[in-house]
Design an enzyme around this catalytic site. Structure first.
Site, PDB file in Angstrom:
ATOM      1  N   LYS A  39      -3.872  10.416  -4.473  1.00  0.00           N
ATOM      2  CA  LYS A  39      -2.814   9.721  -3.736  1.00  0.00           C
ATOM      3  C   LYS A  39      -3.096   8.221  -3.706  1.00  0.00           C
ATOM      4  CE  LYS A  39      -5.055  10.335   0.763  1.00  0.00           C
ATOM      5  NZ  LYS A  39      -4.910  10.804   2.149  1.00  0.00           N
ATOM      6  N   TYR A 271      -8.436 -23.070   5.600  1.00  0.00           N
ATOM      7  CA  TYR A 271      -7.558 -23.271   6.753  1.00  0.00           C
ATOM      8  C   TYR A 271      -8.311 -23.196   8.071  1.00  0.00           C
ATOM      9  CZ  TYR A 271      -3.653 -22.498   3.518  1.00  0.00           C
ATOM     10  OH  TYR A 271      -2.766 -22.587   2.475  1.00  0.00           O
TER      11      TYR A 271
END
Length: 385
Positions: A39, A271
């Site tokens: 999956k 940042y």
């Protein structure tokens, strides 16, 4: 992809390691069949190549969450038994029947839909009834189990379905000794016994996931569903490392340094300036970020191997890039930065990144995005050894 030219970033997938992991898991559960769960694009490793490799190594079942994932495997030519279990109303039941998939049913709405689809397809559906033995997600509650069993047997008598399996899922198999484990096994045995007393004749009964496969032989029944362990990651660091279980991590994530430059002391990095250089140094720019699946929560903590040394993410992880402080070393632009791998070259592992980000290694590998090419190595079985 099979390029060997330098790339901005690459996730190298070692299919020999995957095949060896499947063989190891088969040895842990010698009396049961093995389902390789592929999956979420095989936990980020690539569903079709990994499914093929798992089949080669003796996994007789494949498992997916969504029916669309299972149908894609069939479209790619994967044969044999494939089971999918995450259904919502209006799902592609008819297509699943026509593709000869095993589908999971947890309640009456799903049974009604699959029966209608079987009539439309003029073919019986392979149905596995799921019991909620205590996880509290999908699965039929014990109080509703008699009705589901009765109606499933009625549909089977009409030739509309074949009940191929009875199954459930463990909540705390990665926590040895947790009281829920034995409670769930007891409930599962009781619900299986009831269904069989009513006339259900399943091909397979299954509840074991990766940690149960590795540590709970009494949970193996007829089939074990192995997910994260197929990819060489321990389902629980508390239970042991991959090597403790004879597993090897399959994915190695690396990138090519985009820039190396000198910076003075006191220079802010990324940042928010959550990191400033402690003195004159060199900075390396690693051109992957949270858009590629690098967890922003690992800002300031994520480990990277550059030039044979562990470095740490300096400042915030941005969307497309992050910085490491190289401490004055000057690798050339294009030098390899290894974020994680098996660990035997001294590089960090996915578990190291999980600790840095406050999550689990499952999430680290599964979230690696589509901008990062998967490069498959040891594709052919004769390369094993």
């Amino acid at each position: 992809m099979n390029e060997t030219a330098p790339l901005r970033a690459r996730a190298e997938i070692d299919l020999a390691a995957l095949r060896a992991n499947v063989r190891t898991l088969r040895a842990h559960a010698p009396s049961a069949a093995v389902m390789a769960v592929v999956k979420s694009d095989a936990y980020g490793h690539g569903a079709v190549p990994c499914a093929r490799a798992a089949r080669e190594a003796g996994a007789t079942w494949l498992g997916t969450a969504t029916p669309e994932e299972a149908l894609a495997l069939r479209a790619a030519g994967l044969e044999g038994r494939i089971m999918c279990w995450l259904w919502t109303p209006g799902g592609p039941w008819k297509q699943a029947i026509e593709a000869d998939l095993d589908v999971s049913v947890s309640g009456m709405w799903a049974l009604r839909e699959v029966v209608r689809a079987a009539r439309d397809a003029s073919a019986p559906a392979r149905v596995q009834l799921k019991a909620d033995t205590g996880l509290g997600r999908s699965g039929c509650q014990p109080a509703d189990w008699p009705e589901l069993v009765r109606e499933a047997l009625s549909a089977e008598a009409q030739g509309l379905i074949t009940v191929t399996g009875l199954w459930s899922h463990l909540a705390c198999a990665d926590e040895p000794g947790h009281p829920s484990i034995q409670a769930q096994l007891r409930h599962f045995r009781e619900m299986v016994r009831y269904a069989e007393e009513q006339g259900v004749r399943p091909e397979v009964r299954h509840i074991a996931n990766s940690p149960a496969t590795l540590t709970l032989p009494e949970s193996h029944f007829d089939l074990v569903r192995t997910g994260i362990a197929v990819y060489g990651i321990s389902p629980s660091p508390e239970l042991g490392t991959p090597a403790d279980f004879g597993l090897r991590p399959v994915m190695t994530l690396s990138a090519s340094l985009a820039l190396v430059k000198h910076a003075p002391g006191g220079h802010g990095v990324s940042y928010g300036h959550h990191y400033t250089t402690p003195g004159d140094t060199t900075l390396g720019l690693v051109p992957v970020g949270y858009a590629d699946g690098i967890p922003r929560h690992a800002s300031g903590t994520g480990p990277v191997l550059v030039g044979g040394k562990w470095r740490t993410v300096a400042g915030r992880v941005a969307m497309d890039q992050f910085v490491v402080d190289l401490g004055g070393d000057e690798p050339a632009p294009g030098a390899e930065a290894v974020l994680f791998g098996p660990g035997d070259r001294g590089e960090p592992t996915a578990e190291d990144w999980a600790r840095a980000a406050g999550t689990i290694a499952y999430e680290i590998v599964t979230r690696i995005g589509t901008r990062v090419p998967r490069v498959y190595v040891n594709v052919n079985e004769e390369q094993d050894g």
